[in-house]
Design a protein around this motif. Structure first.
Motif, PDB file in Angstrom:
ATOM      1  N   ASP A  37       0.863  -1.181   0.000  1.00  0.00           N
ATOM      2  CA  ASP A  37       0.000   0.000   0.000  1.00  0.00           C
ATOM      3  C   ASP A  37       0.895   1.225   0.000  1.00  0.00           C
ATOM      4  O   ASP A  37       1.806   1.332   0.813  1.00  0.00           O
ATOM      5  CB  ASP A  37      -0.908   0.005   1.233  1.00  0.00           C
ATOM      6  N   ASN A  38       0.656   2.139  -0.922  1.00  0.00           N
ATOM      7  CA  ASN A  38       1.499   3.323  -1.036  1.00  0.00           C
ATOM      8  C   ASN A  38       0.596   4.544  -1.166  1.00  0.00           C
ATOM      9  O   ASN A  38      -0.105   4.693  -2.157  1.00  0.00           O
ATOM     10  CB  ASN A  38       2.422   3.196  -2.252  1.00  0.00           C
ATOM     11  N   ALA A  43       3.619   4.408   3.454  1.00  0.00           N
ATOM     12  CA  ALA A  43       3.635   3.190   2.647  1.00  0.00           C
ATOM     13  C   ALA A  43       3.664   1.995   3.596  1.00  0.00           C
ATOM     14  O   ALA A  43       4.226   2.067   4.685  1.00  0.00           O
ATOM     15  CB  ALA A  43       4.857   3.146   1.736  1.00  0.00           C
ATOM     16  N   VAL A  44       3.044   0.900   3.186  1.00  0.00           N
ATOM     17  CA  VAL A  44       3.054  -0.333   3.968  1.00  0.00           C
ATOM     18  C   VAL A  44       3.891  -1.357   3.206  1.00  0.00           C
ATOM     19  O   VAL A  44       3.644  -1.621   2.033  1.00  0.00           O
ATOM     20  CB  VAL A  44       1.627  -0.872   4.198  1.00  0.00           C
ATOM     21  N   TYR A  45       4.902  -1.879   3.884  1.00  0.00           N
ATOM     22  CA  TYR A  45       5.799  -2.879   3.316  1.00  0.00           C
ATOM     23  C   TYR A  45       5.535  -4.222   3.977  1.00  0.00           C
ATOM     24  O   TYR A  45       5.147  -4.281   5.142  1.00  0.00           O
ATOM     25  CB  TYR A  45       7.268  -2.526   3.579  1.00  0.00           C
ATOM     26  N   LEU A  55       5.265  -0.104   8.562  1.00  0.00           N
ATOM     27  CA  LEU A  55       4.718   1.165   8.125  1.00  0.00           C
ATOM     28  C   LEU A  55       5.863   2.151   7.958  1.00  0.00           C
ATOM     29  O   LEU A  55       6.699   2.306   8.852  1.00  0.00           O
ATOM     30  CB  LEU A  55       3.718   1.701   9.156  1.00  0.00           C
ATOM     31  N   SER A  56       5.916   2.805   6.804  1.00  0.00           N
ATOM     32  CA  SER A  56       6.939   3.798   6.527  1.00  0.00           C
ATOM     33  C   SER A  56       6.268   5.151   6.366  1.00  0.00           C
ATOM     34  O   SER A  56       5.325   5.302   5.585  1.00  0.00           O
ATOM     35  CB  SER A  56       7.690   3.437   5.240  1.00  0.00           C
ATOM     36  N   VAL A  64       7.427  -1.519  12.851  1.00  0.00           N
ATOM     37  CA  VAL A  64       6.643  -2.744  12.743  1.00  0.00           C
ATOM     38  C   VAL A  64       5.195  -2.417  13.100  1.00  0.00           C
ATOM     39  O   VAL A  64       4.927  -1.731  14.083  1.00  0.00           O
ATOM     40  CB  VAL A  64       7.177  -3.832  13.702  1.00  0.00           C
ATOM     41  N   MET A  65       4.269  -2.918  12.322  1.00  0.00           N
ATOM     42  CA  MET A  65       2.851  -2.763  12.641  1.00  0.00           C
ATOM     43  C   MET A  65       2.456  -3.898  13.586  1.00  0.00           C
ATOM     44  O   MET A  65       2.815  -5.054  13.346  1.00  0.00           O
ATOM     45  CB  MET A  65       2.020  -2.801  11.357  1.00  0.00           C
TER      46      MET A  65
END
Length: 80
Positions: A37-38, A43-45, A55-56, A64-65
């Protein structure tokens, strides 16, 4: 009051500098993470091997989520 502020700033800078960054590439040059997801501000990596979600923020932070119990979110569990 001024000493407390200076101490706080020093501790903050030292904490940030010691928090290290994770490598985003393997030795062979392949990525370890996939963006799932961006958005404009984040953004989610997902780590390719473990499935752990990160989560960035737009400013470069990475964390870390976690779920309500404090366990890392795994992408396969969240994906519908």
């Amino acid at each position: 009051m001024r000493k407390k502020l200076i101490n706080f700033l020093i501790i903050t800078v030292v904490s940030i500098s010691l928090s290290g960054c994770a490598k985003s590439k393997q030795a062979d040059g392949e990525s370890l993470m996939t963006i799932v997801d961006n958005r404009f501000s984040y953004a989610v990596y997902v780590h390719d091997e473990t499935g752990i979600m990160y989560l960035s923020s737009g400013s470069g932070g990475l964390c870390v989520m976690i779920d309500r119990q404090g366990k890392p979110l795994i992408y396969n569990e969240v994906e519908n």
